[in-house]
Each structure stands twice: as structure tokens, then as C-alpha cells.
Design a protein around this motif. Structure first.
Motif, PDB file in Angstrom:
ATOM      1  N   ASP A   1       0.824  -1.211   0.000  1.00 27.39           N
ATOM      2  CA  ASP A   1       0.000   0.000   0.000  1.00 27.39           C
ATOM      3  C   ASP A   1       0.854   1.255   0.000  1.00 27.39           C
ATOM      4  OD1 ASP A   1      -2.811  -1.124   0.357  1.00 27.39           O
ATOM      5  OD2 ASP A   1      -1.754  -2.075   2.027  1.00 27.39           O
ATOM      6  N   ALA A   2       2.077   1.142   0.487  1.00 27.08           N
ATOM      7  CA  ALA A   2       2.970   2.294   0.556  1.00 27.08           C
ATOM      8  C   ALA A   2       4.414   1.817   0.565  1.00 27.08           C
ATOM      9  CB  ALA A   2       2.668   3.127   1.802  1.00 27.08           C
ATOM     10  N   ILE A   3       5.303   2.705   0.145  1.00 25.57           N
ATOM     11  CA  ILE A   3       6.722   2.379   0.009  1.00 25.57           C
ATOM     12  C   ILE A   3       7.546   3.417   0.758  1.00 25.57           C
ATOM     13  CG2 ILE A   3       8.598   1.930  -1.610  1.00 25.57           C
ATOM     14  CD1 ILE A   3       6.205   0.053  -1.943  1.00 25.57           C
ATOM     15  N   ILE A   4       8.611   2.952   1.405  1.00 25.95           N
ATOM     16  CA  ILE A   4       9.569   3.833   2.062  1.00 25.95           C
ATOM     17  C   ILE A   4      10.956   3.558   1.490  1.00 25.95           C
ATOM     18  CG2 ILE A   4      10.762   4.377   4.238  1.00 25.95           C
ATOM     19  CD1 ILE A   4       8.157   3.807   5.700  1.00 25.95           C
ATOM     20  N   GLN A   5      11.678   4.606   1.191  1.00 25.58           N
ATOM     21  CA  GLN A   5      13.076   4.447   0.772  1.00 25.58           C
ATOM     22  C   GLN A   5      13.935   4.423   2.025  1.00 25.58           C
ATOM     23  OE1 GLN A   5      14.497   7.027  -2.390  1.00 25.58           O
ATOM     24  NE2 GLN A   5      16.582   6.951  -1.603  1.00 25.58           N
ATOM     25  N   GLY A   6      14.470   3.235   2.349  1.00 21.98           N
ATOM     26  CA  GLY A   6      15.202   3.071   3.593  1.00 21.98           C
ATOM     27  C   GLY A   6      16.674   3.420   3.512  1.00 21.98           C
ATOM     28  N   SER A   7      17.239   3.422   2.296  1.00 21.00           N
ATOM     29  CA  SER A   7      18.651   3.743   2.082  1.00 21.00           C
ATOM     30  C   SER A   7      18.771   5.064   1.339  1.00 21.00           C
ATOM     31  CB  SER A   7      19.336   2.652   1.258  1.00 21.00           C
ATOM     32  OG  SER A   7      19.359   1.422   1.934  1.00 21.00           O
ATOM     33  N   PRO A   8      19.888   5.777   1.525  1.00 19.70           N
ATOM     34  CA  PRO A   8      20.059   7.045   0.802  1.00 19.70           C
ATOM     35  C   PRO A   8      20.022   6.866  -0.709  1.00 19.70           C
ATOM     36  CG  PRO A   8      21.710   6.813   2.535  1.00 19.70           C
ATOM     37  CD  PRO A   8      21.007   5.504   2.449  1.00 19.70           C
ATOM     38  N   ASN A   9      20.544   5.731  -1.185  1.00 15.34           N
ATOM     39  CA  ASN A   9      20.595   5.491  -2.627  1.00 15.34           C
ATOM     40  C   ASN A   9      20.041   4.110  -2.938  1.00 15.34           C
ATOM     41  OD1 ASN A   9      22.214   7.952  -3.392  1.00 15.34           O
ATOM     42  ND2 ASN A   9      23.712   6.961  -2.041  1.00 15.34           N
ATOM     43  N   VAL A  10      19.133   4.062  -3.896  1.00 16.15           N
ATOM     44  CA  VAL A  10      18.633   2.785  -4.399  1.00 16.15           C
ATOM     45  C   VAL A  10      18.677   2.828  -5.926  1.00 16.15           C
ATOM     46  CG1 VAL A  10      17.168   2.357  -2.386  1.00 16.15           C
ATOM     47  CG2 VAL A  10      16.222   3.529  -4.374  1.00 16.15           C
ATOM     48  N   ASP A  11      18.513   1.681  -6.537  1.00 15.89           N
ATOM     49  CA  ASP A  11      18.554   1.555  -7.992  1.00 15.89           C
ATOM     50  C   ASP A  11      17.561   2.524  -8.646  1.00 15.89           C
ATOM     51  OD1 ASP A  11      18.264   0.665 -10.667  1.00 15.89           O
ATOM     52  OD2 ASP A  11      18.771  -1.391 -10.103  1.00 15.89           O
ATOM     53  N   ASN A  12      18.028   3.270  -9.640  1.00 12.32           N
ATOM     54  CA  ASN A  12      17.152   4.213 -10.335  1.00 12.32           C
ATOM     55  C   ASN A  12      15.948   3.518 -10.975  1.00 12.32           C
ATOM     56  OD1 ASN A  12      18.613   6.530  -9.714  1.00 12.32           O
ATOM     57  ND2 ASN A  12      19.932   6.349 -11.515  1.00 12.32           N
TER      58      ASN A  12
END
Length: 270
Positions: free
Chosen positions: A222-233
Motif C-alpha cells: 500500500d505504501a513504500i519507504i526508501q530506507g537507504s540514501p541510494n537505491v537503484d534508479n
């Protein structure tokens, strides 16, 4: 008003495993969310690497004893628990001799993923859901951390959607920069279809690598959080295309408050 309940399903937690981005967040976040007035439960796999005596793990007999069938094979489910005294927080562990007795986590000494990581991940996710049912503890939000939990959103929305414990539950998936190099096996889709997934659900994982498994988690969250400063584009692009509620990366000094507020936004979304 009753306190909202948040279930944390994570790949790793310190002090049971060495500090890492996920392990540290999943140690501090549940405590912080609990201190902000919510009820919590926290689960992780009981890897053989974990010293049970030092960490004072003990089996919960009333929760153990069920067999989970994966690809026509029975696997006994064992539940253990330990306490982080300084946080006044319990951690539940999913254990099984076939999957979690080896002295490692998800890779071998050479850094290669185990060939049965697909079945280990399935067993872990199903073990968490079955334990929550036995506890009769109905979560408002399930927050998944790490690729080892990526199948949880699919299982929630397919195998467990009509279960009274989960029918109104929202699921959040945190994405980290912790991918795996190989695939989770070419017959993963077959095993997931045995548990209620459809061909249409699984078309995204024709090649079950880290990118496709992450996309599958996004599809059913239902929702997404970016947990790391950088993730795959490519992952960021897929999140944008999905239209799902999204919280970008939050620095260490304020992520707990930001996550807590995000939970409210998710719960208030109709």
C-alpha cells in the motif's frame, strides 16, 4: 481510542546480528514507535548464526508445532522469543531445522546466496503470518524491511486477505540498497501459485532477481519507504509509475517521527 498496532517483519536486527543499515533501523524503529504510543510486534529469522544462550532465546511451545507445506514438503514451524530489556521490547524468531540451522544468514562464506533462499523466504513470511494468527493480534500496519521479506505483501493480499486478522491491514515495504546477486530460482512462481498467486500476479518475476522481487513487493504494498540514501534508479522509476504512497529517504535524526507520521497518512487513506 485503541492504540494502533504495527507489525515489523525484518531481515535482521541488532544485537542478534551485527550492525547494518537494516539491523540498526529495525532495532531502533520498533522501540521508537512503541514509545510514541503504538503497540508493536517484531519478527526476524532465527539464523543459525545467532547464539541462543547468549541472547536468551527460548521456544514458545504454545506457538510452535505447526507444519508449513512448501512445494509438497512439510516443514515444522518453531517460534522462539527474546527480549531487548533496555527497549522493553520482545523479538519473535521464526525457526526451522531445514532452513535456519546453518551458521550463516542469506549467503554462504563466499557471498553466494543459498539455493533454497526462495523457500526460506516463503517459510519465514508464512511463519510470521501464522504466528500472528495464533497470537490473535490484529495489526493495522505491517512494515516489511529487506528483500528477504519481499514476498510478504503478495501473501497478505492473496493468501491472507480474507483472514479476519489481516482483512483491514495495510502493508508498507522499505527498500534498501542490499540486493542479492543471483536469482531466487526459476520455479519460484510455481511455489507461489501453490499458495494462491496467479500468473498475472507473477509475470513481473519471470526472472526472479532482486529488481523483479522488489517490483513484486511494490505491486502488492500500500505504501513504500526508501530506507537507504541510494537505491537503484530503476526501482525509483517503478515506484513513480506505481502511484503508491511514497516516503523518500529520511536521515537518522528524524526518521522515526517521519515514519510514525507516514503510518497515520496510510491509515487515513481510504
Amino acid at each position: 481510542m485503541d492504540a494502533k498496532k504495527v507489525l515489523f517483519i525484518t531481515q535482521e536486527i541488532t544485537p542478534y546480528l551485527p550492525e547494518s543499515e537494516i539491523a540498526t533501523i529495525c532495532r531502533d524503529l520498533p522501540q521508537g514507535i512503541q514509545e510514541r504510543g503504538r503497540e508493536i510486534r517484531t519478527f526476524m529469522p532465527k539464523y543459525g548464526y545467532i547464539n541462543e544462550r547468549r541472547n536468551q532465546l527460548h521456544e514458545v511451545i504454545r506457538l510452535s508445532g505447526m507444519n508449513l507445506i512448501i512445494d509438497d514438503t512439510d516443514h515444522p514451524l518453531i517460534i522462539k522469543v527474546a527480549s531487548i530489556q533496555s527497549a522493553r521490547m520482545q523479538v519473535y524468531f521464526i525457526d526451522n531445522e531445514d532452513f535456519f540451522q546453518r551458521k550463516a544468514t542469506v549467503v554462504d562464506e563466499e557471498g553466494n546466496g543459498f539455493e533454497d533462499n526462495d523457500e526460506r523466504a516463503i517459510f519465514y513470511v508464512r511463519g510470521v503470518f501464522e504466528t500472528i494468527k495464533k497470537l490473535r493480534w490484529i495489526p493495522d500496519i505491517i512494515h516489511c524491511h529487506g528483500w528477504f521479506t519481499a514476498l510478504a505483501p503478495l501473501y497478505l493480499k492473496r493468501m491472507y486477505l480474507d483472514d479476519p486478522c489481516f482483512s483491514n491491514t495495510k502493508v508498507v515495504y522499505s527498500i534498501y540498497d542490499n540486493g542479492f546477486k543471483s536469482t531466487l530460482g526459476n520455479d519460484l512462481s510455481k511455489k507461489l501459485k501453490q499458495n494462491g498467486a496467479t500468473d498475472d500476479d507473477l509475470k513481473i518475476i519471470a526472472q526472479p532477481d532482486h529488481l523483479s522481487i522488489t517490483k513484486l513487493a511494490i505491486d502488492f504494498s500500500d505504501a513504500i519507504i526508501q530506507g537507504s540514501p541510494n537505491v537503484d534508479n530503476k526501482i525509483n522509476d517503478y515506484i513513480d509509475q506505481s502511484g503508491k504512497m511514497f516516503l523518500p529517504y529520511q536521515p537518522a535524526e528524524n526518521y522515526i517521527d517521519a515514519y510514525n507520521e507516514f503510518y497515520d497518512t496510510i491509515l487515513n487513506d481510504k
